[in-house]
Design an enzyme around this catalytic site. Structure first.
Site, short mmCIF file in Angstrom:
data_model
loop_
_atom_site.label_atom_id
_atom_site.label_comp_id
_atom_site.label_asym_id
_atom_site.label_seq_id
_atom_site.Cartn_x
_atom_site.Cartn_y
_atom_site.Cartn_z
N GLN A 1 -4.83 -5.47 6.65
CA GLN A 1 -5.92 -6.35 6.21
C GLN A 1 -5.80 -7.77 7.00
OE1 GLN A 1 -7.93 -5.44 4.08
NE2 GLN A 1 -7.22 -3.32 3.60
N CYS B 1 -4.96 2.72 -3.56
CA CYS B 1 -3.64 3.08 -2.97
C CYS B 1 -2.31 2.10 -3.32
CB CYS B 1 -3.76 3.45 -1.53
SG CYS B 1 -4.74 4.86 -1.32
N ASP C 1 2.77 -4.72 7.86
CA ASP C 1 1.56 -3.96 7.81
C ASP C 1 0.73 -4.88 7.86
OD1 ASP C 1 -0.67 -2.69 6.75
OD2 ASP C 1 0.02 -1.99 4.79
N LYS D 1 -11.08 -0.56 10.39
CA LYS D 1 -11.12 -1.75 9.69
C LYS D 1 -11.35 -3.11 10.46
CE LYS D 1 -8.30 -0.83 5.45
NZ LYS D 1 -7.59 0.74 5.82
N HIS E 1 0.82 -1.20 0.00
CA HIS E 1 0.08 0.09 0.12
C HIS E 1 0.94 1.24 0.03
CE1 HIS E 1 -2.75 2.96 1.84
NE2 HIS E 1 -3.73 2.04 1.36
#
Lengths: 415, 157
Positions: free
Chosen positions: A207, A372, A204, A230, A128
């Site tokens: 997700q 993104c 990261d 999220k 991202h």
């Protein structure tokens, strides 16, 4: 292929999310954009509302009762987050504005203190922008070098040259799961390789953390960034997990109140962890909301959520391929075990903007664009994709609605 | 509620399926100018041949985008080819006035007319009027025009 058992009842689950009872263009909403942001259960809305209605006051300052209650509620939330990701100590849980700020905190805090010209940072082609641009900024500022882990034909990381890429590197920073392809990466393999090469590892988790059980110690990561919104929590709150030893050695990021122990005319000393990295009044209601989200997710069970999404992923892929055959191409790994519930697709050669516009008329919310991740789009040779993504409250009726709406989209543009 | 037929008029779909002036021109003499829509990743490349007075003698378009940005570019190319700088400027202002007039009112306001729009016939471009009812798509429609304005500015600099 064996059909996985879904432990979650869609109808009962949807009832806990007020927004999912609304209509769009006179039809019940079909929300398939949870990779962008999730909907919020009543428990989270109530926790935030209750804070503002009954204990609204600043934290770590007042000695009066409601200020103590607010402080306690905030620190309980921190402990919930700590346990949710298996961190050793609350000192390792830094609250940020979002995951983007968390990644910037590492790049600006750890990076500027530890990297010099020529040092290597290894990223991947599926990152991202939030895990690319902060490093580009250090390329410009310090003169570091970026290396990129390539992808294979199914959109998985190609690790054949990993040791070569990591040779001499100081940092490995990669996503646990692609927000475009849905690919779930072998995080432990990556962090082990980084450690062997003498590099720190940054994950990261935007997700992955909302969708499957996370233990930062088992992942072997030095830093993990993720966002609250999220994972059923509010916007405006993100988390940076960092290994205590690294956080202790880092200079502060933002300066101001809360992050100091002492301020004099000739300087300052920093507060203890984690407050050293939390300058200014924090987003108290959002932190409490995130704590409520963690409790809610624990109640459902992260393993149940993962099992639910595997079952729904199987259903989505087989339904879309079954109904549309060659007219649809779903990016990313074909095996549900290797991916999360994020489905970027090309359909009928139509532009994603046009697809999502027609889907919207059918109350189906999907994302259209580059997500993104422009370097990944370039690699895939496309400008944009349409993306449907599922979460705990989605069920097969949502996927059927998506397929029906795609049918109508195809018909509309071939008239 | 605005319907899809407001957005996707037949003439728009025709320009989308059969784009006019698609291709490239040799640079130089042509000027190559790129435009991006960072929101959706659409990109347009214009190739412009200018006449002695700075007017657009020839134009070609490449790049990729949605039906609105592609058809708007196609219609624009047909509208500005062979036109003088002054004529293009008027067209641009008239088109942008049509696109921006409802920007703040979001929905409805069908009767509102551009306040300072030049009195120009927009022809096919009128078909894009419905785009203003879909505010997030306005940038798609104006991408080609903004890129053209950038090209003309570069050429006169």
């Amino acid at each position: 292929m064996a059909v996985s058992v879904d432990p979650i009842d869609g109808t009962a689950m949807k009832a806990q999310f007020p927004l999912l009872s609304r209509e769009v263009h006179g039809k019940p909403i079909v929300y398939l954009d949870s990779a962008a942001t999730s909907q919020k259960p009543i428990a989270v809305l109530d926790a935030m509302d209750d804070y503002y209605r009954t204990i609204n006051s600043n934290v770590h300052r007042g000695v009066y009762m409601i200020a103590e209650e607010a402080t306690n509620r905030m620190e309980i939330a921190r402990a919930l987050v700590r346990d949710f990701i298996g961190a050793r100590s609350s000192s390792e849980i830094i609250f940020t504005k979002n995951a983007t700020e968390a990644l910037n905190l590492v790049a600006q805090g750890w990076g500027r203190a530890n990297l010099v010209a020529g040092d290597v940072v290894v990223l991947s082609h599926m990152e991202h922008h939030a895990n690319i641009v902060p490093w580009h900024m250090l390329v410009a500022e310090i003169g570091i070098e970026l290396r990129w882990i390539p992808l294979d034909s199914e959109g998985r990381l190609d690790l054949t040259e990993l040791d070569t890429l990591l040779n001499g590197a100081k940092v490995l920073s990669v996503t646990a799961m692609s927000n475009v392809l849905g690919t779930m990466n072998p995080v432990r393999t990556l962090t082990d390789a980084a450690r062997k090469a003498g590099a720190i590892s940054i994950i990261d988790g935007c997700q992955s953390v909302p969708h499957s059980a996370t233990n930062v110690q088992e992942l072997g990561a030095d830093f993990v960034a993720f966002s609250g919104h999220k994972m059923c929590g509010p916007t405006g709150i993100g988390v940076l997990y960092g290994r205590e030893e690294l956080l202790e050695a880092m200079p502060p990021f933002l300066g101001g109140g809360e992050m100091i122990r002492d301020v004099r005319l000739d300087g300052f000393t920093t507060n203890d962890l984690p407050w050293k990295f939390e300058a200014g009044t924090p987003p108290i209601a959002e932190i409490i909301g995130l704590g409520a989200a963690v409790e809610w997710l624990n109640g459902v069970g992260m393993d149940n959520i993962r099992a639910h999404e595997i079952a729904l992923t199987e259903y989505t892929i087989s339904t879309l391929h079954g109904r549309f055959g060659d007219r649809i191409r779903i990016h990313g790994p074909s095996s549900p075990a290797e991916r999360g519930g994020v489905f970027s697709f090309d359909f009928d050669g139509l532009h994603p903007h046009d697809i999502s516009q027609v889907l919207d008329q059918h109350a189906v919310c999907v994302r259209a664009g580059h997500h993104c991740a422009k370097p990944l789009m370039k690699l895939l040779g496309i400008g944009a994709t349409a993306r449907a993504s599922v979460y705990v409250y989605n069920d097969t009726t949502d996927i059927d609605a998506l397929a029906d709406a795609l049918d109508a989209t195809g018909a509309f543009f071939t008239l | 509620m605005p319907g899809l037929e407001d957005l996707y008029r037949e003439i728009i779909l025709d320009h989308y399926r059969n784009p006019r002036n698609r291709g490239e021109l040799e640079t130089p003499p042509a000027l190559r100018v790129e435009g991006f829509n960072p929101l959706c990743g659409d990109e347009i490349v214009l190739y412009l041949d200018f006449d002695a007075n700075g007017g657009v003698a020839d134009i070609r378009i490449s790049g990729q985008g949605c039906s609105i940005s592609q058809s708007s570019a196609s219609m624009m190319s047909a509208a500005v080819k062979g036109k003088s700088v002054a004529e293009i400027d008027e067209l641009t202002r008239a088109f942008k006035a049509m696109m921006s007039i409802h920007e703040n009112t979001l929905e409805g306001a069908e009767t509102a007319e551009p306040i300072d729009a030049p009195d120009v016939k927009l022809g096919d471009l009128e078909a894009l009027r419905g785009v203003v009812k879909f505010p997030v798509r306005i940038k798609c429609a104006t991408l080609a025009w903004n890129t053209l304005a950038q090209g003309i500015e570069e050429a006169s600099a």
